[in-house]
Write a protein that holds these residues in place. Structure first.
Motif, PDB file in Angstrom:
ATOM      1  N   SER A 176       0.763  -1.245  -0.110  1.00  0.00           N
ATOM      2  CA  SER A 176       0.093   0.048  -0.151  1.00  0.00           C
ATOM      3  C   SER A 176       0.915   1.228  -0.064  1.00  0.00           C
ATOM      4  O   SER A 176       0.132   2.429  -0.513  1.00  0.00           O
ATOM      5  CB  SER A 176      -0.912   0.064   1.388  1.00  0.00           C
ATOM      6  N   LYS A 177       2.081   1.138   0.493  1.00  0.00           N
ATOM      7  CA  LYS A 177       2.830   2.360   0.745  1.00  0.00           C
ATOM      8  C   LYS A 177       3.930   2.541  -0.376  1.00  0.00           C
ATOM      9  O   LYS A 177       3.916   3.274  -1.088  1.00  0.00           O
ATOM     10  CB  LYS A 177       3.282   2.428   2.028  1.00  0.00           C
ATOM     11  N   SER A 178       5.064   1.664  -0.191  1.00  0.00           N
ATOM     12  CA  SER A 178       6.253   1.801  -1.090  1.00  0.00           C
ATOM     13  C   SER A 178       5.880   1.342  -2.652  1.00  0.00           C
ATOM     14  O   SER A 178       6.498   1.663  -3.341  1.00  0.00           O
ATOM     15  CB  SER A 178       7.535   1.073  -0.565  1.00  0.00           C
ATOM     16  N   ARG A 179       4.851   0.689  -2.576  1.00  0.00           N
ATOM     17  CA  ARG A 179       4.446   0.010  -4.008  1.00  0.00           C
ATOM     18  C   ARG A 179       3.296   0.659  -4.704  1.00  0.00           C
ATOM     19  O   ARG A 179       2.816   0.341  -5.672  1.00  0.00           O
ATOM     20  CB  ARG A 179       4.434  -1.378  -3.844  1.00  0.00           C
ATOM     21  N   SER A 180       2.806   1.883  -3.845  1.00  0.00           N
ATOM     22  CA  SER A 180       1.637   2.578  -4.565  1.00  0.00           C
ATOM     23  C   SER A 180       0.355   1.744  -4.912  1.00  0.00           C
ATOM     24  O   SER A 180      -0.228   1.998  -6.093  1.00  0.00           O
ATOM     25  CB  SER A 180       2.486   3.103  -6.160  1.00  0.00           C
ATOM     26  N   MET A 181       0.121   0.777  -4.231  1.00  0.00           N
ATOM     27  CA  MET A 181      -0.879  -0.202  -4.493  1.00  0.00           C
ATOM     28  C   MET A 181      -2.025  -0.370  -3.492  1.00  0.00           C
ATOM     29  O   MET A 181      -2.608  -1.403  -3.348  1.00  0.00           O
ATOM     30  CB  MET A 181      -0.518  -1.424  -5.154  1.00  0.00           C
ATOM     31  N   ALA A 182      -2.479   0.683  -2.720  1.00  0.00           N
ATOM     32  CA  ALA A 182      -3.218   0.654  -1.364  1.00  0.00           C
ATOM     33  C   ALA A 182      -4.576   0.204  -2.257  1.00  0.00           C
ATOM     34  O   ALA A 182      -5.165  -0.538  -1.254  1.00  0.00           O
ATOM     35  CB  ALA A 182      -3.156   2.114  -0.978  1.00  0.00           C
ATOM     36  N   GLY A 183      -4.953   0.651  -3.104  1.00  0.00           N
ATOM     37  CA  GLY A 183      -6.334   0.264  -3.768  1.00  0.00           C
ATOM     38  C   GLY A 183      -6.383  -1.317  -4.015  1.00  0.00           C
ATOM     39  O   GLY A 183      -7.549  -1.722  -4.315  1.00  0.00           O
ATOM     40  N   MET A 184      -5.293  -1.768  -4.394  1.00  0.00           N
ATOM     41  CA  MET A 184      -5.363  -3.242  -4.669  1.00  0.00           C
ATOM     42  C   MET A 184      -5.439  -4.203  -3.613  1.00  0.00           C
ATOM     43  O   MET A 184      -5.656  -5.453  -3.772  1.00  0.00           O
ATOM     44  CB  MET A 184      -4.016  -3.720  -5.647  1.00  0.00           C
ATOM     45  N   ARG A 185      -5.278  -3.627  -2.456  1.00  0.00           N
ATOM     46  CA  ARG A 185      -5.202  -4.504  -1.195  1.00  0.00           C
ATOM     47  C   ARG A 185      -4.347  -5.615  -1.254  1.00  0.00           C
ATOM     48  O   ARG A 185      -4.646  -6.849  -1.400  1.00  0.00           O
ATOM     49  CB  ARG A 185      -6.486  -4.789  -0.557  1.00  0.00           C
TER      50      ARG A 185
END
Ligand code: PMP
Length: 344
Positions: free
Chosen positions: A198-207
Protein backbone atom coordinates in the motif's frame (compact mmCIF):
# COMPACT_ATOMS: atom_id res chain seq x y z
CA UNK A 1 -15.47 -3.21 20.52
CA UNK A 2 -14.95 0.31 19.23
CA UNK A 3 -14.13 -0.19 15.53
CA UNK A 4 -11.07 1.27 13.84
CA UNK A 5 -11.65 4.61 12.11
CA UNK A 6 -10.00 4.64 8.69
CA UNK A 7 -8.68 7.93 7.27
CA UNK A 8 -11.15 9.83 5.16
CA UNK A 9 -11.38 8.96 1.44
CA UNK A 10 -13.12 12.06 0.08
CA UNK A 11 -14.92 11.82 -3.25
CA UNK A 12 -13.60 15.24 -4.26
CA UNK A 13 -10.61 14.95 -6.57
CA UNK A 14 -9.42 18.54 -6.38
CA UNK A 15 -7.74 18.13 -3.00
CA UNK A 16 -4.21 17.47 -1.81
CA UNK A 17 -4.54 14.17 -0.03
CA UNK A 18 -1.91 13.71 2.67
CA UNK A 19 -4.07 11.86 5.21
CA UNK A 20 -3.66 8.10 4.67
CA UNK A 21 0.01 7.59 3.84
CA UNK A 22 -0.65 6.66 0.24
CA UNK A 23 2.10 6.97 -2.36
CA UNK A 24 1.74 10.02 -4.66
CA UNK A 25 3.42 8.23 -7.58
CA UNK A 26 1.75 5.66 -9.85
CA UNK A 27 2.40 1.92 -9.60
CA UNK A 28 5.23 0.50 -11.77
CA UNK A 29 4.76 0.93 -15.56
CA UNK A 30 4.50 -2.86 -16.00
CA UNK A 31 1.55 -2.89 -13.62
CA UNK A 32 -0.28 -0.23 -15.62
CA UNK A 33 0.46 -2.02 -18.92
CA UNK A 34 -0.76 -5.36 -17.59
CA UNK A 35 -3.91 -3.74 -16.24
CA UNK A 36 -4.64 -2.17 -19.60
CA UNK A 37 -4.35 -5.49 -21.42
CA UNK A 38 -6.05 -7.66 -18.81
CA UNK A 39 -8.60 -10.07 -20.24
CA UNK A 40 -11.80 -9.53 -18.23
CA UNK A 41 -13.01 -12.96 -19.28
CA UNK A 42 -10.49 -14.38 -16.78
CA UNK A 43 -12.76 -13.12 -14.01
CA UNK A 44 -15.30 -15.89 -14.66
CA UNK A 45 -13.02 -18.16 -12.69
CA UNK A 46 -12.11 -18.07 -9.02
CA UNK A 47 -8.63 -16.77 -8.29
CA UNK A 48 -5.80 -19.08 -7.23
CA UNK A 49 -6.41 -19.41 -3.46
CA UNK A 50 -2.65 -19.83 -2.90
CA UNK A 51 -1.85 -16.69 -4.97
CA UNK A 52 1.05 -18.71 -6.39
CA UNK A 53 2.42 -16.20 -8.90
CA UNK A 54 2.45 -13.45 -6.28
CA UNK A 55 3.99 -15.68 -3.62
CA UNK A 56 6.70 -16.80 -6.08
CA UNK A 57 7.52 -13.21 -7.08
CA UNK A 58 7.80 -12.12 -3.43
CA UNK A 59 9.90 -15.20 -2.54
CA UNK A 60 12.32 -14.38 -5.33
CA UNK A 61 12.54 -10.69 -4.41
CA UNK A 62 13.41 -11.41 -0.78
CA UNK A 63 15.39 -14.62 -1.35
CA UNK A 64 13.17 -16.76 0.87
CA UNK A 65 11.29 -19.99 0.32
CA UNK A 66 7.73 -19.93 -1.06
CA UNK A 67 6.43 -21.70 2.02
CA UNK A 68 7.71 -18.82 4.16
CA UNK A 69 5.15 -16.41 2.66
CA UNK A 70 1.50 -15.75 3.44
CA UNK A 71 -0.49 -13.23 1.37
CA UNK A 72 -3.64 -11.37 2.36
CA UNK A 73 -5.97 -8.52 1.46
CA UNK A 74 -3.70 -5.73 2.63
CA UNK A 75 -1.52 -6.11 5.69
CA UNK A 76 -4.64 -5.46 7.79
CA UNK A 77 -5.93 -8.86 6.68
CA UNK A 78 -2.56 -10.49 7.40
CA UNK A 79 -2.29 -8.81 10.81
CA UNK A 80 -5.88 -9.59 11.79
CA UNK A 81 -5.41 -13.22 10.73
CA UNK A 82 -2.17 -13.34 12.73
CA UNK A 83 -3.90 -12.06 15.90
CA UNK A 84 -6.55 -14.76 15.41
CA UNK A 85 -3.97 -17.49 14.77
CA UNK A 86 -1.25 -16.79 17.31
CA UNK A 87 -2.76 -14.87 20.21
CA UNK A 88 -5.06 -17.16 22.11
CA UNK A 89 -3.58 -17.65 25.55
CA UNK A 90 -4.50 -15.98 28.81
CA UNK A 91 -1.32 -13.92 29.09
CA UNK A 92 -1.48 -10.37 27.72
CA UNK A 93 -0.23 -9.49 24.27
CA UNK A 94 2.11 -6.47 24.42
CA UNK A 95 2.23 -3.50 22.06
CA UNK A 96 3.07 0.18 22.65
CA UNK A 97 0.44 2.63 23.96
CA UNK A 98 0.98 4.81 20.91
CA UNK A 99 0.99 2.67 17.78
CA UNK A 100 -1.20 1.54 14.91
CA UNK A 101 -4.69 1.90 16.33
CA UNK A 102 -5.99 -1.30 14.78
CA UNK A 103 -4.07 -3.57 17.20
CA UNK A 104 -6.32 -2.93 20.17
CA UNK A 105 -9.39 -3.30 17.94
CA UNK A 106 -8.38 -6.82 16.83
CA UNK A 107 -7.48 -7.72 20.40
CA UNK A 108 -10.92 -6.52 21.51
CA UNK A 109 -12.72 -8.31 18.70
CA UNK A 110 -10.99 -11.64 19.37
CA UNK A 111 -11.13 -11.29 23.17
CA UNK A 112 -7.34 -11.23 23.52
CA UNK A 113 -5.98 -9.69 26.75
CA UNK A 114 -3.40 -6.98 26.06
CA UNK A 115 -1.19 -4.43 27.79
CA UNK A 116 0.29 -1.30 26.26
CA UNK A 117 3.67 -0.17 27.65
CA UNK A 118 4.21 3.59 27.24
CA UNK A 119 6.65 5.08 24.75
CA UNK A 120 9.35 7.31 26.24
CA UNK A 121 9.01 11.08 25.93
CA UNK A 122 10.86 11.02 22.59
CA UNK A 123 8.34 8.50 21.23
CA UNK A 124 10.83 5.62 21.37
CA UNK A 125 9.72 2.08 22.17
CA UNK A 126 11.52 0.92 25.36
CA UNK A 127 12.78 -2.60 24.69
CA UNK A 128 12.89 -3.45 28.43
CA UNK A 129 9.09 -3.23 28.57
CA UNK A 130 8.99 -6.37 26.43
CA UNK A 131 11.32 -8.46 28.59
CA UNK A 132 8.52 -10.10 30.56
CA UNK A 133 5.96 -12.85 30.32
CA UNK A 134 3.44 -12.26 27.54
CA UNK A 135 1.05 -13.94 25.14
CA UNK A 136 2.65 -12.28 22.10
CA UNK A 137 4.31 -9.03 21.00
CA UNK A 138 3.42 -6.63 18.19
CA UNK A 139 5.78 -3.87 17.16
CA UNK A 140 5.28 -1.55 14.21
CA UNK A 141 8.78 -0.64 13.05
CA UNK A 142 9.00 2.17 12.10
CA UNK A 143 6.13 2.94 14.43
CA UNK A 144 2.91 4.68 13.41
CA UNK A 145 1.77 7.40 13.77
CA UNK A 146 5.10 8.61 15.19
CA UNK A 147 7.35 7.53 12.28
CA UNK A 148 10.13 6.70 14.74
CA UNK A 149 12.19 3.55 14.04
CA UNK A 150 13.66 1.03 16.47
CA UNK A 151 17.17 -0.31 15.80
CA UNK A 152 17.39 -3.93 14.67
CA UNK A 153 19.62 -4.68 17.67
CA UNK A 154 16.67 -3.85 19.98
CA UNK A 155 14.31 -6.10 18.02
CA UNK A 156 16.94 -8.86 18.27
CA UNK A 157 17.13 -8.45 22.04
CA UNK A 158 13.35 -8.62 22.32
CA UNK A 159 13.38 -11.81 20.21
CA UNK A 160 16.17 -13.35 22.31
CA UNK A 161 14.17 -12.79 25.50
CA UNK A 162 10.90 -14.09 24.05
CA UNK A 163 11.27 -17.57 22.62
CA UNK A 164 7.86 -18.76 23.81
CA UNK A 165 5.49 -16.30 22.15
CA UNK A 166 4.94 -15.05 18.63
CA UNK A 167 6.51 -11.69 17.81
CA UNK A 168 4.98 -9.72 14.96
CA UNK A 169 7.01 -6.92 13.39
CA UNK A 170 4.72 -4.74 11.28
CA UNK A 171 7.00 -3.23 8.63
CA UNK A 172 4.38 -1.28 6.67
CA UNK A 173 6.82 1.66 6.33
CA UNK A 174 10.24 0.02 6.50
CA UNK A 175 11.10 0.60 2.83
CA UNK A 176 11.39 4.34 3.53
CA UNK A 177 14.35 4.00 5.86
CA UNK A 178 13.94 1.58 8.78
CA UNK A 179 15.97 -1.56 9.43
CA UNK A 180 14.11 -4.72 8.49
CA UNK A 181 13.87 -7.71 10.81
CA UNK A 182 13.90 -10.12 7.84
CA UNK A 183 17.47 -11.30 8.64
CA UNK A 184 16.13 -12.56 12.00
CA UNK A 185 13.41 -14.76 10.52
CA UNK A 186 15.60 -17.84 9.94
CA UNK A 187 17.06 -17.60 13.45
CA UNK A 188 13.85 -16.91 15.36
CA UNK A 189 11.13 -19.36 14.34
CA UNK A 190 8.58 -17.30 16.30
CA UNK A 191 9.18 -13.99 14.51
CA UNK A 192 6.83 -12.88 11.75
CA UNK A 193 7.50 -9.87 9.52
CA UNK A 194 4.42 -8.23 7.96
CA UNK A 195 4.62 -6.02 4.87
CA UNK A 196 2.28 -4.15 2.54
CA UNK A 197 2.03 -3.03 -1.10
CA UNK A 198 0.00 0.00 0.00
CA UNK A 199 2.82 2.45 0.69
CA UNK A 200 6.16 1.85 -1.05
CA UNK A 201 4.52 0.05 -4.01
CA UNK A 202 1.73 2.59 -4.65
CA UNK A 203 -0.98 -0.08 -4.59
CA UNK A 204 -3.20 0.69 -1.58
CA UNK A 205 -6.31 0.26 -3.73
CA UNK A 206 -5.31 -3.27 -4.76
CA UNK A 207 -5.20 -4.44 -1.12
CA UNK A 208 -2.09 -6.63 -0.99
CA UNK A 209 -0.15 -7.51 2.14
CA UNK A 210 2.07 -10.41 3.12
CA UNK A 211 3.96 -12.01 5.97
CA UNK A 212 7.38 -13.66 5.93
CA UNK A 213 8.27 -16.12 8.65
CA UNK A 214 9.18 -19.69 9.49
CA UNK A 215 7.18 -22.22 7.50
CA UNK A 216 5.44 -23.45 10.67
CA UNK A 217 4.07 -19.97 11.34
CA UNK A 218 3.00 -19.64 7.71
CA UNK A 219 1.28 -23.02 7.67
CA UNK A 220 -0.63 -22.09 10.85
CA UNK A 221 -1.82 -18.89 9.16
CA UNK A 222 -2.91 -20.89 6.11
CA UNK A 223 -4.86 -23.34 8.25
CA UNK A 224 -6.80 -20.46 9.80
CA UNK A 225 -7.34 -18.78 6.44
CA UNK A 226 -8.64 -22.01 4.90
CA UNK A 227 -11.01 -22.34 7.86
CA UNK A 228 -12.50 -18.94 7.18
CA UNK A 229 -12.25 -17.67 3.56
CA UNK A 230 -10.07 -19.46 1.03
CA UNK A 231 -10.38 -16.90 -1.79
CA UNK A 232 -9.04 -13.76 -0.22
CA UNK A 233 -6.89 -11.98 -2.81
CA UNK A 234 -8.70 -11.28 -6.08
CA UNK A 235 -7.28 -12.23 -9.45
CA UNK A 236 -6.17 -8.73 -10.62
CA UNK A 237 -4.39 -8.13 -7.31
CA UNK A 238 -2.48 -11.39 -7.58
CA UNK A 239 -1.34 -10.68 -11.14
CA UNK A 240 -0.66 -6.97 -10.74
CA UNK A 241 1.12 -7.48 -7.42
CA UNK A 242 3.47 -10.01 -9.01
CA UNK A 243 4.17 -7.58 -11.84
CA UNK A 244 5.03 -4.80 -9.38
CA UNK A 245 7.60 -6.95 -7.58
CA UNK A 246 9.45 -7.61 -10.84
CA UNK A 247 10.41 -3.95 -11.23
CA UNK A 248 13.02 -3.31 -8.54
CA UNK A 249 14.42 -0.23 -10.26
CA UNK A 250 11.13 1.68 -10.37
CA UNK A 251 10.41 0.71 -6.77
CA UNK A 252 13.77 2.03 -5.57
CA UNK A 253 13.45 5.23 -7.59
CA UNK A 254 9.98 6.00 -6.23
CA UNK A 255 10.98 5.33 -2.64
CA UNK A 256 14.12 7.46 -3.18
CA UNK A 257 12.05 10.40 -4.41
CA UNK A 258 9.77 10.26 -1.37
CA UNK A 259 12.71 10.06 1.04
CA UNK A 260 14.31 13.08 -0.62
CA UNK A 261 11.10 15.10 -0.39
CA UNK A 262 10.66 14.01 3.24
CA UNK A 263 14.11 15.24 4.25
CA UNK A 264 13.54 18.60 2.57
CA UNK A 265 10.15 19.04 4.21
CA UNK A 266 11.60 18.08 7.60
CA UNK A 267 14.11 20.88 7.21
CA UNK A 268 11.51 23.47 6.16
CA UNK A 269 9.07 22.53 8.92
CA UNK A 270 11.84 22.80 11.54
CA UNK A 271 12.63 26.27 10.28
CA UNK A 272 8.97 27.19 10.85
CA UNK A 273 9.14 26.00 14.45
CA UNK A 274 7.55 22.58 14.14
CA UNK A 275 8.95 19.82 16.36
CA UNK A 276 8.87 16.12 15.62
CA UNK A 277 10.62 12.78 16.01
CA UNK A 278 12.95 11.67 13.24
CA UNK A 279 10.55 9.94 10.86
CA UNK A 280 11.85 7.05 8.77
CA UNK A 281 8.52 6.66 6.97
CA UNK A 282 6.48 8.36 4.24
CA UNK A 283 4.83 10.64 6.80
CA UNK A 284 5.74 13.18 9.47
CA UNK A 285 4.10 13.47 12.89
CA UNK A 286 4.50 17.12 13.78
CA UNK A 287 3.57 19.61 16.44
CA UNK A 288 3.98 23.37 16.57
CA UNK A 289 4.16 24.50 20.18
CA UNK A 290 1.58 27.18 20.87
CA UNK A 291 -0.60 26.24 17.90
CA UNK A 292 -3.91 24.38 18.19
CA UNK A 293 -3.41 21.31 15.96
CA UNK A 294 -7.15 20.67 15.69
CA UNK A 295 -7.73 24.20 14.39
CA UNK A 296 -4.86 23.88 11.96
CA UNK A 297 -6.24 20.54 10.74
CA UNK A 298 -9.63 22.14 10.01
CA UNK A 299 -8.10 25.19 8.33
CA UNK A 300 -6.02 22.92 6.11
CA UNK A 301 -9.10 20.91 5.22
CA UNK A 302 -11.01 24.07 4.31
CA UNK A 303 -8.11 24.91 2.00
CA UNK A 304 -8.40 21.46 0.35
CA UNK A 305 -5.34 19.95 2.07
CA UNK A 306 -6.23 16.77 3.96
CA UNK A 307 -3.91 15.55 6.73
CA UNK A 308 -4.66 13.20 9.64
CA UNK A 309 -5.62 14.35 13.12
CA UNK A 310 -6.15 12.03 16.09
CA UNK A 311 -8.27 13.65 18.78
CA UNK A 312 -6.81 11.55 21.61
CA UNK A 313 -4.60 12.33 24.63
CA UNK A 314 -0.98 13.17 23.64
CA UNK A 315 -1.78 12.78 19.91
CA UNK A 316 -4.15 15.75 19.79
CA UNK A 317 -1.23 18.20 19.71
CA UNK A 318 0.05 16.66 16.47
CA UNK A 319 -0.74 16.41 12.78
CA UNK A 320 0.27 13.41 10.73
CA UNK A 321 1.25 14.52 7.28
CA UNK A 322 1.88 12.07 4.43
CA UNK A 323 4.75 12.91 2.10
CA UNK A 324 3.28 13.75 -1.31
CA UNK A 325 4.96 15.07 -4.44
CA UNK A 326 7.28 18.08 -4.16
CA UNK A 327 4.54 20.25 -5.62
CA UNK A 328 1.96 19.06 -3.09
CA UNK A 329 4.36 19.62 -0.21
CA UNK A 330 5.13 23.12 -1.49
CA UNK A 331 1.42 23.92 -1.37
CA UNK A 332 1.31 22.70 2.22
CA UNK A 333 4.40 24.70 3.18
CA UNK A 334 2.94 27.82 1.51
CA UNK A 335 -0.26 27.33 3.48
CA UNK A 336 1.71 27.17 6.75
CA UNK A 337 3.78 30.27 5.88
CA UNK A 338 0.62 32.21 5.14
CA UNK A 339 -1.17 30.88 8.26
CA UNK A 340 1.69 31.69 10.64
CA UNK A 341 2.09 35.18 9.27
CA UNK A 342 -1.45 35.87 10.43
CA UNK A 343 -3.34 34.84 7.31
CA UNK A 344 -5.61 32.27 9.00
N1 PMP B 1 0.26 -1.31 9.63
C1 PMP B 1 0.44 0.00 9.81
C2 PMP B 1 1.42 0.46 10.84
C3 PMP B 1 -0.29 0.94 9.04
O1 PMP B 1 -0.13 2.26 9.25
C4 PMP B 1 -1.19 0.47 8.06
C5 PMP B 1 -1.96 1.45 7.20
N2 PMP B 1 -3.15 1.90 7.74
C6 PMP B 1 -1.37 -0.91 7.93
C7 PMP B 1 -0.62 -1.77 8.72
C8 PMP B 1 -2.37 -1.50 6.99
O2 PMP B 1 -2.10 -1.26 5.67
P1 PMP B 1 -2.72 -2.11 4.49
O3 PMP B 1 -3.88 -2.90 5.05
O4 PMP B 1 -3.13 -1.12 3.47
O5 PMP B 1 -1.64 -3.02 4.02
Amino acid sequence: VTPYTPGEQPQRRDIIKLNTNENPYPPAPGVLALLKNMDGNLFRKYPDPDATVLVSAIAEFYGVDKNQIFCGVGSDDVLGMSFLTFFNGSKPVLFPDITYSFYDVWAGLFGIPFETPALDSGFHIRKEDYFRENGGIVIANPNAPTGVAMPLSDIREIAEKNRESVIIIDEAYVDFGGETALPLVSEFKNLLVVRTFSKSRSMAGMRIGFAIGDENLISALKRVKYSYNSYTLNMPSILLGAESVKDRKYFEETVGKIVKTRERVKHELREMGFVFGDSMTNFLFVKKPGTDAGKLFRALKDAGIYVRYFDKPVLRDYLRITIGTDEEMNRLLDFFRHAFSGGV
